[in-house]
Design a protein around this motif. Structure first.
Motif, PDB file in Angstrom:
ATOM      1  N   ASP A  74      13.621  70.134   1.748  1.00 16.16           N
ATOM      2  CA  ASP A  74      14.523  69.126   2.296  1.00 16.16           C
ATOM      3  C   ASP A  74      15.679  68.884   1.333  1.00 16.16           C
ATOM      4  O   ASP A  74      15.482  68.822   0.111  1.00 16.16           O
ATOM      5  CB  ASP A  74      13.775  67.814   2.535  1.00 16.16           C
ATOM      6  N   LEU A  75      16.879  68.758   1.875  1.00 12.87           N
ATOM      7  CA  LEU A  75      18.058  68.551   1.056  1.00 12.87           C
ATOM      8  C   LEU A  75      18.191  67.066   0.716  1.00 12.87           C
ATOM      9  O   LEU A  75      18.300  66.221   1.613  1.00 12.87           O
ATOM     10  CB  LEU A  75      19.307  69.038   1.803  1.00 12.87           C
ATOM     11  N   LEU A  76      18.165  66.749  -0.569  1.00  6.61           N
ATOM     12  CA  LEU A  76      18.234  65.365  -1.033  1.00  6.61           C
ATOM     13  C   LEU A  76      19.551  65.135  -1.764  1.00  6.61           C
ATOM     14  O   LEU A  76      19.662  65.362  -2.969  1.00  6.61           O
ATOM     15  CB  LEU A  76      17.039  65.055  -1.941  1.00  6.61           C
ATOM     16  N   ILE A  77      20.554  64.702  -1.015  1.00  7.06           N
ATOM     17  CA  ILE A  77      21.870  64.437  -1.600  1.00  7.06           C
ATOM     18  C   ILE A  77      21.968  62.958  -1.935  1.00  7.06           C
ATOM     19  O   ILE A  77      21.626  62.087  -1.122  1.00  7.06           O
ATOM     20  CB  ILE A  77      22.994  64.838  -0.624  1.00  7.06           C
ATOM     21  N   SER A  78      22.438  62.651  -3.142  1.00  9.13           N
ATOM     22  CA  SER A  78      22.449  61.271  -3.616  1.00  9.13           C
ATOM     23  C   SER A  78      23.476  60.411  -2.882  1.00  9.13           C
ATOM     24  O   SER A  78      24.425  60.910  -2.251  1.00  9.13           O
ATOM     25  CB  SER A  78      22.748  61.239  -5.121  1.00  9.13           C
ATOM     26  N   LYS A  79      23.275  59.109  -2.982  1.00  8.29           N
ATOM     27  CA  LYS A  79      24.189  58.136  -2.386  1.00  8.29           C
ATOM     28  C   LYS A  79      25.601  58.298  -2.961  1.00  8.29           C
ATOM     29  O   LYS A  79      26.601  58.220  -2.238  1.00  8.29           O
ATOM     30  CB  LYS A  79      23.685  56.718  -2.653  1.00  8.29           C
ATOM     31  N   GLY A  80      25.672  58.569  -4.269  1.00  9.67           N
ATOM     32  CA  GLY A  80      26.976  58.732  -4.910  1.00  9.67           C
ATOM     33  C   GLY A  80      27.759  59.901  -4.351  1.00  9.67           C
ATOM     34  O   GLY A  80      28.971  59.824  -4.140  1.00  9.67           O
ATOM     35  N   ARG A  81      27.068  61.015  -4.097  1.00  8.56           N
ATOM     36  CA  ARG A  81      27.745  62.183  -3.531  1.00  8.56           C
ATOM     37  C   ARG A  81      28.196  61.907  -2.095  1.00  8.56           C
ATOM     38  O   ARG A  81      29.283  62.318  -1.693  1.00  8.56           O
ATOM     39  CB  ARG A  81      26.819  63.403  -3.559  1.00  8.56           C
ATOM     40  N   MET A  82      27.385  61.203  -1.342  1.00  7.02           N
ATOM     41  CA  MET A  82      27.760  60.899   0.036  1.00  7.02           C
ATOM     42  C   MET A  82      28.928  59.923   0.097  1.00  7.02           C
ATOM     43  O   MET A  82      29.738  59.963   1.029  1.00  7.02           O
ATOM     44  CB  MET A  82      26.556  60.340   0.802  1.00  7.02           C
ATOM     45  N   GLU A  83      29.044  59.059  -0.911  1.00  6.49           N
ATOM     46  CA  GLU A  83      30.221  58.184  -0.995  1.00  6.49           C
ATOM     47  C   GLU A  83      31.478  59.019  -1.216  1.00  6.49           C
ATOM     48  O   GLU A  83      32.544  58.722  -0.668  1.00  6.49           O
ATOM     49  CB  GLU A  83      30.039  57.175  -2.123  1.00  6.49           C
TER      50      GLU A  83
END
Length: 325
Positions: free
Chosen positions: A152-161
């Motif tokens: 599963d791809l776990l992209i951080s909140k900071g990257r999504m911001e």
């Protein structure tokens, strides 16, 4: 006892070498002679082809020489013994023959940057076991930040911001065959200002390589109001999309340009690729880690695969004898 014959690479083997690379279980386009030779003026080639008793090519060893040391190969990211479907016992014998060949030709040591396992078509670490038998010493270890698409791809909140900023800024991602704007406006100035360095590949070299490997070398640029603000050069092999160059202008945090670009590449362009390799964040021969760069890559869900470098004393080829019970 199996017998082998070893021949030093010559242009007459060009087609044979490249065909073998296309069929090997642990090779990528970097071992094609067109890639190896774009910078042939920098390296004195001493690559080998190994044939069996029937004169069938069964392995190759990309290498160059400097004084009394052999390197595998300084112009390529990774290397070692390249082979097809052969069993461990034969690989041990092949390695003994290769190391013994260099010993008999006056070379004292071989430095080998191994191929990380993610680039193998099938498990191919027989070579590492043979190096162990010959008491090869680990001299460097780099850390690759790698995404395994099977998880599963776990992209951080900071990257999504950052991705949200890119959307809000109406950034545009374009795959292009022209490397000039990225090289001259983004990559070269950034490397000069931050590291007093230059890209490994000149603009002329990367343009040449892309004409030779159009399916493997891909350029993605990010535009803000028709101005290039970021970009990346991807080296694509069968299983891996590797980020060769990553760079952006000074507005990257405000625009979210790199987050926006890499989210697009990972989730769309290369979503079905088995691995996405961000490359290393190391300096000083693996002894230092650029924390900020490593953190950014890991924030996309990447974790660590090591890339090992070994040195073997050529006289140790004899240690690979009489190991089979």
């Amino acid at each position: 006892m199996t017998s082998f014959s070893i021949k030093k690479y010559d242009a007459i083997f060009y087609e044979l070498w490249n065909q073998f690379v296309s069929e090997a279980k642990n090779a990528t386009f970097l071992f094609h002679r067109d890639f190896m030779e774009y910078h042939s003026n920098r390296f004195k080639d001493h690559s080998l082809l190994i044939f069996d008793e029937k004169e069938k090519l069964i392995a190759i060893f990309p290498a160059n020489e400097v004084a009394n040391t052999i390197y595998s190969h300084q112009g390529i990211t990774y290397g070692g013994l390249i082979y097809k479907e052969i069993k461990l016992d034969k690989v041990i014998l092949l390695c003994k023959e290769v190391v013994g060949y260099y010993h008999q030709n006056g070379f004292d040591t071989i430095q080998i940057k191994t191929m990380p396992s993610i680039y193998h078509q099938k498990p191919a670490e027989e070579f590492l076991y043979a190096l162990f038998l010959m008491k090869a010493q680990l001299i460097r270890r780099d850390s690759l930040a790698v995404i395994d698409s099977r998880n599963d791809l776990l992209i951080s909140k900071g990257r999504m911001e950052g991705v949200a900023k890119g959307i809000k800024s109406q950034l545009k991602i374009v795959e292009e065959f022209d490397f000039e704007s990225f090289w001259n406006q983004i990559l070269i100035p950034n490397l000069e200002n931050k590291h007093q360095a230059k890209p490994v590949h000149s603009l002329k070299e990367i343009q040449y390589l892309q004409t030779k490997f159009p399916k493997n070398i891909r350029q993605f640029n990010v535009y803000f109001k028709d101005k290039i603000v970021a970009g990346t050069t991807i080296f694509e092999s069968n299983q891996v999309a590797h980020a060769q160059y990553i760079s952006a202008n000074e507005d990257k945090n405000e625009l979210g340009s790199l987050d926006f670009l890499y989210h697009h590449l990972i989730t769309e362009v290369f979503a079905t690729k088995k691995y996405f390799d961000f490359g290393i964040s190391n300096e000083e021969q693996g002894r230092k880690l650029n924390f900020g760069l490593s953190f950014w890559k890991e924030s996309f869900g990447a974790s660590t695969i090591v890339h090992d470098f070994y040195e073997v004393t050529t006289s140790n080829y004899k240690l690979a004898e009489n190991v089979l019970l």
